[in-house]
Design a protein around this motif. Sequence first.
Motif, PDB file in Angstrom:
ATOM      1  N   GLY A 148       0.771  -1.244   0.016  1.00 50.75           N
ATOM      2  CA  GLY A 148      -0.219  -0.093   0.032  1.00 50.75           C
ATOM      3  C   GLY A 148       1.003   1.050  -0.147  1.00 50.75           C
ATOM      4  O   GLY A 148       1.946   1.137   0.403  1.00 50.75           O
ATOM      5  N   VAL A 149       0.381   2.247  -0.494  1.00 48.78           N
ATOM      6  CA  VAL A 149       1.035   3.606  -0.425  1.00 48.78           C
ATOM      7  C   VAL A 149       0.137   4.682   0.086  1.00 48.78           C
ATOM      8  O   VAL A 149      -0.805   5.015  -0.459  1.00 48.78           O
ATOM      9  CB  VAL A 149       1.781   3.910  -1.842  1.00 48.78           C
ATOM     10  CG1 VAL A 149       2.357   5.336  -1.852  1.00 48.78           C
ATOM     11  CG2 VAL A 149       2.587   2.862  -2.491  1.00 48.78           C
ATOM     12  N   ARG A 150       0.545   5.317   1.229  1.00 51.85           N
ATOM     13  CA  ARG A 150      -0.132   6.127   1.931  1.00 51.85           C
ATOM     14  C   ARG A 150       1.021   7.093   2.573  1.00 51.85           C
ATOM     15  O   ARG A 150       2.036   6.935   2.738  1.00 51.85           O
ATOM     16  CB  ARG A 150      -1.000   5.832   2.826  1.00 51.85           C
ATOM     17  CG  ARG A 150      -2.090   5.068   2.345  1.00 51.85           C
ATOM     18  CD  ARG A 150      -3.001   5.828   1.274  1.00 51.85           C
ATOM     19  NE  ARG A 150      -4.042   4.844   1.001  1.00 51.85           N
ATOM     20  CZ  ARG A 150      -4.251   4.378  -0.333  1.00 51.85           C
ATOM     21  NH1 ARG A 150      -3.132   4.463  -0.940  1.00 51.85           N
ATOM     22  NH2 ARG A 150      -5.455   3.871  -0.728  1.00 51.85           N
ATOM     23  N   PHE A 151       0.376   8.529   2.870  1.00 58.57           N
ATOM     24  CA  PHE A 151       1.511   9.413   3.831  1.00 58.57           C
ATOM     25  C   PHE A 151       1.623   8.378   5.034  1.00 58.57           C
ATOM     26  O   PHE A 151       1.082   7.649   5.524  1.00 58.57           O
ATOM     27  CB  PHE A 151       0.688  10.512   4.262  1.00 58.57           C
ATOM     28  CG  PHE A 151       0.468  11.642   3.119  1.00 58.57           C
ATOM     29  CD1 PHE A 151       1.565  12.046   2.252  1.00 58.57           C
ATOM     30  CD2 PHE A 151      -0.847  12.045   2.754  1.00 58.57           C
ATOM     31  CE1 PHE A 151       1.268  12.963   1.145  1.00 58.57           C
ATOM     32  CE2 PHE A 151      -1.111  12.661   1.710  1.00 58.57           C
ATOM     33  CZ  PHE A 151       0.104  13.355   1.343  1.00 58.57           C
ATOM     34  N   GLY A 152       3.067   8.937   5.632  1.00 54.77           N
ATOM     35  CA  GLY A 152       3.477   8.221   6.870  1.00 54.77           C
ATOM     36  C   GLY A 152       2.779   8.168   7.855  1.00 54.77           C
ATOM     37  O   GLY A 152       2.713   7.224   8.421  1.00 54.77           O
ATOM     38  N   ASP A 153       1.785   9.180   8.263  1.00 59.62           N
ATOM     39  CA  ASP A 153       1.178   8.998   9.304  1.00 59.62           C
ATOM     40  C   ASP A 153       0.026   8.374   9.285  1.00 59.62           C
ATOM     41  O   ASP A 153      -0.906   7.953  10.467  1.00 59.62           O
ATOM     42  CB  ASP A 153       0.859  10.400   9.944  1.00 59.62           C
ATOM     43  CG  ASP A 153      -0.026  11.208   8.732  1.00 59.62           C
ATOM     44  OD1 ASP A 153      -0.104  10.833   7.662  1.00 59.62           O
ATOM     45  OD2 ASP A 153      -0.452  12.452   9.227  1.00 59.62           O
ATOM     46  N   GLN A 154      -0.344   7.564   8.075  1.00 61.46           N
ATOM     47  CA  GLN A 154      -1.485   6.928   7.821  1.00 61.46           C
ATOM     48  C   GLN A 154      -1.295   5.405   7.855  1.00 61.46           C
ATOM     49  O   GLN A 154      -1.907   4.679   7.844  1.00 61.46           O
ATOM     50  CB  GLN A 154      -2.006   7.141   6.568  1.00 61.46           C
ATOM     51  CG  GLN A 154      -2.594   8.702   6.405  1.00 61.46           C
ATOM     52  CD  GLN A 154      -3.300   8.921   4.775  1.00 61.46           C
ATOM     53  OE1 GLN A 154      -2.518   9.009   3.928  1.00 61.46           O
ATOM     54  NE2 GLN A 154      -4.560   9.409   5.231  1.00 61.46           N
ATOM     55  N   VAL A 155       0.076   5.214   8.057  1.00 62.32           N
ATOM     56  CA  VAL A 155       0.662   3.738   8.036  1.00 62.32           C
ATOM     57  C   VAL A 155       0.402   3.286   9.456  1.00 62.32           C
ATOM     58  O   VAL A 155       0.926   3.676  10.365  1.00 62.32           O
ATOM     59  CB  VAL A 155       1.818   3.742   7.642  1.00 62.32           C
ATOM     60  CG1 VAL A 155       2.550   2.104   7.517  1.00 62.32           C
ATOM     61  CG2 VAL A 155       2.130   4.051   6.218  1.00 62.32           C
ATOM     62  N   GLU A 156      -0.375   1.867   9.547  1.00 68.68           N
ATOM     63  CA  GLU A 156      -0.275   1.147  11.063  1.00 68.68           C
ATOM     64  C   GLU A 156       0.997   0.688  11.472  1.00 68.68           C
ATOM     65  O   GLU A 156       1.987   0.695  10.556  1.00 68.68           O
ATOM     66  CB  GLU A 156      -1.326  -0.030  10.501  1.00 68.68           C
ATOM     67  CG  GLU A 156      -2.550   0.511  10.430  1.00 68.68           C
ATOM     68  CD  GLU A 156      -3.500   1.045  11.177  1.00 68.68           C
ATOM     69  OE1 GLU A 156      -3.085   0.872  12.581  1.00 68.68           O
ATOM     70  OE2 GLU A 156      -4.402   1.529  10.913  1.00 68.68           O
ATOM     71  N   LYS A 157       1.045   0.935  12.543  1.00 74.50           N
ATOM     72  CA  LYS A 157       2.431   0.587  13.250  1.00 74.50           C
ATOM     73  C   LYS A 157       2.911  -0.808  13.023  1.00 74.50           C
ATOM     74  O   LYS A 157       4.218  -0.956  13.387  1.00 74.50           O
ATOM     75  CB  LYS A 157       2.370   0.850  14.798  1.00 74.50           C
ATOM     76  CG  LYS A 157       1.769   2.399  15.165  1.00 74.50           C
ATOM     77  CD  LYS A 157       2.883   3.234  14.438  1.00 74.50           C
ATOM     78  CE  LYS A 157       2.416   4.482  15.131  1.00 74.50           C
ATOM     79  NZ  LYS A 157       3.526   5.872  14.305  1.00 74.50           N
ATOM     80  N   ASP A 158       2.272  -1.823  12.760  1.00 73.96           N
ATOM     81  CA  ASP A 158       2.585  -3.099  12.665  1.00 73.96           C
ATOM     82  C   ASP A 158       3.111  -3.502  11.246  1.00 73.96           C
ATOM     83  O   ASP A 158       3.182  -4.668  10.882  1.00 73.96           O
ATOM     84  CB  ASP A 158       1.532  -4.237  12.953  1.00 73.96           C
ATOM     85  CG  ASP A 158       0.346  -3.865  12.441  1.00 73.96           C
ATOM     86  OD1 ASP A 158       0.020  -2.827  11.557  1.00 73.96           O
ATOM     87  OD2 ASP A 158      -0.789  -4.971  12.308  1.00 73.96           O
ATOM     88  N   MET A 159       3.154  -2.485  10.310  1.00 71.72           N
ATOM     89  CA  MET A 159       3.479  -2.684   8.935  1.00 71.72           C
ATOM     90  C   MET A 159       5.043  -2.393   8.805  1.00 71.72           C
ATOM     91  O   MET A 159       5.557  -1.348   9.719  1.00 71.72           O
ATOM     92  CB  MET A 159       2.826  -1.849   8.087  1.00 71.72           C
ATOM     93  CG  MET A 159       1.425  -2.315   7.884  1.00 71.72           C
ATOM     94  SD  MET A 159       1.074  -3.732   6.991  1.00 71.72           S
ATOM     95  CE  MET A 159      -0.669  -4.039   7.271  1.00 71.72           C
ATOM     96  N   ILE A 160       5.678  -2.640   7.923  1.00 69.20           N
ATOM     97  CA  ILE A 160       7.148  -2.373   7.324  1.00 69.20           C
ATOM     98  C   ILE A 160       6.960  -1.048   6.620  1.00 69.20           C
ATOM     99  O   ILE A 160       6.028  -1.312   5.427  1.00 69.20           O
ATOM    100  CB  ILE A 160       7.796  -3.272   6.668  1.00 69.20           C
ATOM    101  CG1 ILE A 160       8.041  -4.563   7.858  1.00 69.20           C
ATOM    102  CG2 ILE A 160       9.113  -3.008   6.292  1.00 69.20           C
ATOM    103  CD1 ILE A 160       8.777  -5.836   7.154  1.00 69.20           C
ATOM    104  N   ALA A 161       7.358  -0.007   6.708  1.00 63.19           N
ATOM    105  CA  ALA A 161       7.337   1.109   5.957  1.00 63.19           C
ATOM    106  C   ALA A 161       8.354   1.691   5.579  1.00 63.19           C
ATOM    107  O   ALA A 161       9.575   1.748   5.931  1.00 63.19           O
ATOM    108  CB  ALA A 161       6.645   2.316   6.647  1.00 63.19           C
ATOM    109  N   VAL A 162       8.525   2.106   4.035  1.00 58.50           N
ATOM    110  CA  VAL A 162       9.671   2.341   3.284  1.00 58.50           C
ATOM    111  C   VAL A 162       9.268   3.750   2.656  1.00 58.50           C
ATOM    112  O   VAL A 162       8.277   3.758   1.937  1.00 58.50           O
ATOM    113  CB  VAL A 162      10.008   1.433   2.421  1.00 58.50           C
ATOM    114  CG1 VAL A 162      11.216   1.959   1.319  1.00 58.50           C
ATOM    115  CG2 VAL A 162      10.333  -0.044   2.715  1.00 58.50           C
TER     116      VAL A 162
END
Length: 297
Positions: free
Chosen positions: A144-158
């Motif tokens: 998924g692609v979203r703004f950083g503050d919309q990403v759930e904490k249990d996800m790996i974010a790049v």
Amino acid sequence: MARAKLDDLLVFFAVARERSFTRAAAKLGMTQSALSHIVRGLEARMGVRLLIRTTRSVSPTEAGERLLQNVAPRLDEVEAEIAAISDLGDKPAGTIRITAIDHVIDTVLWPRLAPILPAYPDLHVEITSDYRLVDIAAERYDIGVRFGDQVEKDMIAVRLTADVRMMIVGSPGYFGDRPVPASIADLHRHNCITLRLSSSGGVYAWELRDNGRDVEVRVRGQCMFNSAYQILNAALSGCGLAFVPEDLAGPAVQDGRLISVMEAFCPSFPGLHAYYPSRRHSSRALALVIAAIRHKA
């Protein structure tokens, strides 16, 4: 269970997850009548009803919900293991499904993915434009692609981009007989172009900054859309004020087709991030796509 029956289960899971034969048929590339026939055959073999069908909706029965909750995750694990084994081949292979909003697909994802695809003919990408905050695990997306503050904490974010500054813009023609807004109160006297939220059906409140405070401003106007592109086009045509990302409106501001106003009130959002579940096996195909789209400082 025979392979054909496993395929039938996958059809049932698609219908149950989508709560719709129409959407499941589109996702699987099959006709609704074929899906209905397969599900009826599965129900007959199992001797239990799996779906409640009405003219307006489809939902799992108690038995169907149990099958969906207890069996579907195990089949997902089997598919993941098969993909991991296949990934041991010479080249990355498989389909990577991505969800993002339309202008991000056009301006960030596609320009970075297009150059790598010719080198990896066995890599396939499926990119869906969606303004909802999609549950990528439930809907079987890889990224998924979203703004950083919309990403759930249990996800790996790049991170994919630097922080994104927002702009309030209007055309020179719009301001021809109107004063330029200088305060949040002034916005309520302007024709503002609004965004309908796909997830809730509500109207997006402009997220602004006022003397160091975050404020949500519920503006009104003649036009409402569910896409940033249409909002930008409406502003360009003189319909009203738009609240859009700088990367979308910036070129039109630079060449004079739009005028940026109230810049002190416009925040920067955490940059766009690609996010995906933490998995025991991350495929080479997924790693290749992430490496291609990640932010290059």
